[in-house]
Scaffold this motif. Sequence first.
Motif, mmCIF file in Angstrom:
data_model
loop_
_atom_site.group_PDB
_atom_site.id
_atom_site.type_symbol
_atom_site.label_atom_id
_atom_site.label_comp_id
_atom_site.label_asym_id
_atom_site.label_seq_id
_atom_site.Cartn_x
_atom_site.Cartn_y
_atom_site.Cartn_z
ATOM 1 N N GLY A 133 7.429 4.690 0.672
ATOM 2 C CA GLY A 133 8.116 3.306 0.639
ATOM 3 C C GLY A 133 7.243 2.322 0.668
ATOM 4 N N GLY A 134 5.895 2.274 1.182
ATOM 5 C CA GLY A 134 5.049 1.293 1.504
ATOM 6 C C GLY A 134 4.484 1.377 2.918
ATOM 7 N N MET A 135 3.243 1.463 3.128
ATOM 8 C CA MET A 135 2.630 1.515 4.422
ATOM 9 C C MET A 135 2.119 0.141 5.109
ATOM 10 N N GLY A 136 2.003 -0.893 4.431
ATOM 11 C CA GLY A 136 1.568 -2.220 4.804
ATOM 12 C C GLY A 136 1.528 -3.115 3.534
ATOM 13 N N ALA A 137 1.185 -4.245 4.096
ATOM 14 C CA ALA A 137 1.024 -5.511 3.000
ATOM 15 C C ALA A 137 0.537 -6.606 3.551
ATOM 16 N N ARG A 143 -1.914 3.254 8.920
ATOM 17 C CA ARG A 143 -2.822 3.153 8.394
ATOM 18 C C ARG A 143 -3.951 2.013 8.907
ATOM 19 N N THR A 144 -5.128 2.116 9.077
ATOM 20 C CA THR A 144 -6.064 1.345 9.450
ATOM 21 C C THR A 144 -6.634 0.220 8.507
ATOM 22 N N ASP A 145 -6.597 0.646 7.365
ATOM 23 C CA ASP A 145 -7.235 -0.214 6.323
ATOM 24 C C ASP A 145 -6.506 -1.109 5.455
ATOM 25 N N TYR A 147 6.168 11.708 8.043
ATOM 26 C CA TYR A 147 6.643 10.821 6.825
ATOM 27 C C TYR A 147 5.548 10.825 5.652
ATOM 28 N N PRO A 148 5.815 10.770 4.303
ATOM 29 C CA PRO A 148 7.306 10.487 3.754
ATOM 30 C C PRO A 148 7.989 12.249 3.783
ATOM 31 N N GLY A 149 7.376 13.030 4.440
ATOM 32 C CA GLY A 149 8.025 14.472 4.231
ATOM 33 C C GLY A 149 8.962 14.403 5.646
ATOM 34 N N SER A 150 9.408 15.432 6.121
ATOM 35 C CA SER A 150 10.448 15.510 7.273
ATOM 36 C C SER A 150 9.697 15.076 8.694
ATOM 37 N N HIS A 176 0.970 -1.138 0.124
ATOM 38 C CA HIS A 176 -0.125 -0.049 0.001
ATOM 39 C C HIS A 176 0.787 1.307 -0.045
ATOM 40 N N LYS A 177 0.899 1.989 -1.247
ATOM 41 C CA LYS A 177 2.158 2.983 -1.295
ATOM 42 C C LYS A 177 1.488 4.237 -0.660
ATOM 43 N N ARG A 178 0.470 4.663 -0.396
ATOM 44 C CA ARG A 178 0.029 5.762 -0.218
ATOM 45 C C ARG A 178 -0.181 6.032 1.415
ATOM 46 N N ALA A 179 0.368 7.145 1.746
ATOM 47 C CA ALA A 179 0.582 7.547 3.186
ATOM 48 C C ALA A 179 -0.809 7.051 4.154
ATOM 49 N N TYR A 180 -2.034 7.597 3.617
ATOM 50 C CA TYR A 180 -3.197 7.595 4.522
ATOM 51 C C TYR A 180 -4.121 6.611 4.073
ATOM 52 N N ASP A 181 -5.372 6.327 4.986
ATOM 53 C CA ASP A 181 -6.164 5.550 4.566
ATOM 54 C C ASP A 181 -7.227 5.969 3.365
#
Length: 415
Positions: free
Chosen positions: A224-228, A405-407, A334-337, A211-216
């Motif tokens: 770089g990936g938020m879950g799999a 992320r919760t989803d 993240y992915p910012g500072s 899951h590449k995007r930062a938020y639900d």
Amino acid sequence: MKVLVIGGGGREHAIVDALARSPQVEKIYCAPGNAGIARQAECVPIRETEVERLRDFAAEQGISLTVVGPEVALAAGVADCFKAAGLRIFGPTKAAARIESSKEFAKELMARYGIPTAGFRAFTEYAAARDYVAGRPFPAVLKYDGLAAGKGVVIAQTMEEADAALKDMLLDDKFGEGKVVVEDYLEGPEFSFMCFVSGHRVWPMVLAQDHKRAYDGDKGPNTGGMGAYSPLPFITAEDERYALEHILQPVADAMVAEGCPFEGVLYGGLMKTAQGIKVIEFNARFGDPETEVVLPRLKSDIVDIFCAVAEGRDTRLEWHDFAALGIVLASKGYPGSYEKGHEITGLENVAGTVYHMGTKADGDRILTAGGRVLFVVGRGRDLAEARAAALRDVERIGCDNLFHRTDIGHWAFDK
Ligand code: AMP
Ligand code: GLY
């Protein structure tokens, strides 16, 4: 045997964990490793790109197998360097790793060998790229040609966005020497198909999705990936066979034909479109975080596989039936500072597995030390059970500077 793992993130923690399950392994080193890896391996303070120091370390310690995690080490020629010294290493040469490090190499190889992928053109001149994009439908897919840690792709909805990205990539040298690949826009669910490859031999792993995007809701910036999770209910056995026969196997064969046989993990980032399965990208290594949900499902001894690949021998892969789903705990921002050095508590209360992605030890305390910090893996008879287990464990971990992320897995639950 003594083994060395190169890298220091969640992927390398999962590799170390798989090696630790092998009765053949007597000692594991990891360079540079992290605070979680340090519980299962001896961490060695050598950076991933210091290839000569890594080689000398492996030679001095009598390491019989080195496993490479990150692309930067491959692009720095770590496999070439070890091979020249007669040391066994799992990972492709610099020439073979171009399948990841150069988008243009990968796209031209696919065009030459009839591998299904999005149509493309490559540009080095800003004005030519801008004119080309202006004359095509939107969204426009713009890919910086080179290693950009998953952040070198811009899907521009308007000409203004495309223009800003092209300026970044070709005029401002934000990423270094500029070249851009402009691709047709594809739609459909994405999935990661990793295979162990040794020349013509290809051993498929179970599928996973990142899951590449930062938020639900798949919102926010690319990361770089938020879950799999693994397995993937929306990819059929027939899809998998198609991908193996029409993509992964022919690419392995093409690499041999091109004089740069591939040895290591060939990662197909694939999309199931209405027109069939197509390649979005290749990586020349284990995916991160996919590896953290795929390797826990591996029943076979991973040392046998690494050695079979390095020696071009046959082997068989066996997998567990359970589902695995993992959630990234990332530093706020993240992915910012983002800030580092926040204390993490409660790790001892976790029931499942936690792979460390970016942590540092400070005496007995564990501190955040990266953008992505922890990867919490739940297991279950199905994905719903695995997700519930992962979420329960996330609640057991305390830290005031992490979000998640919760989803994760929504593609599997919504369909
Ligand atoms: P890449 O680094 O090439 O994997 O691209 C990062 C992400 O951008 C992919 O995971 C896709 O979500 C998206 N992407 C890349 N190429 C395309 C394309 N041709 N069409 C649609 N989306 C794409
Ligand atoms: N998870 C995507 C990658 O490893 O590049």
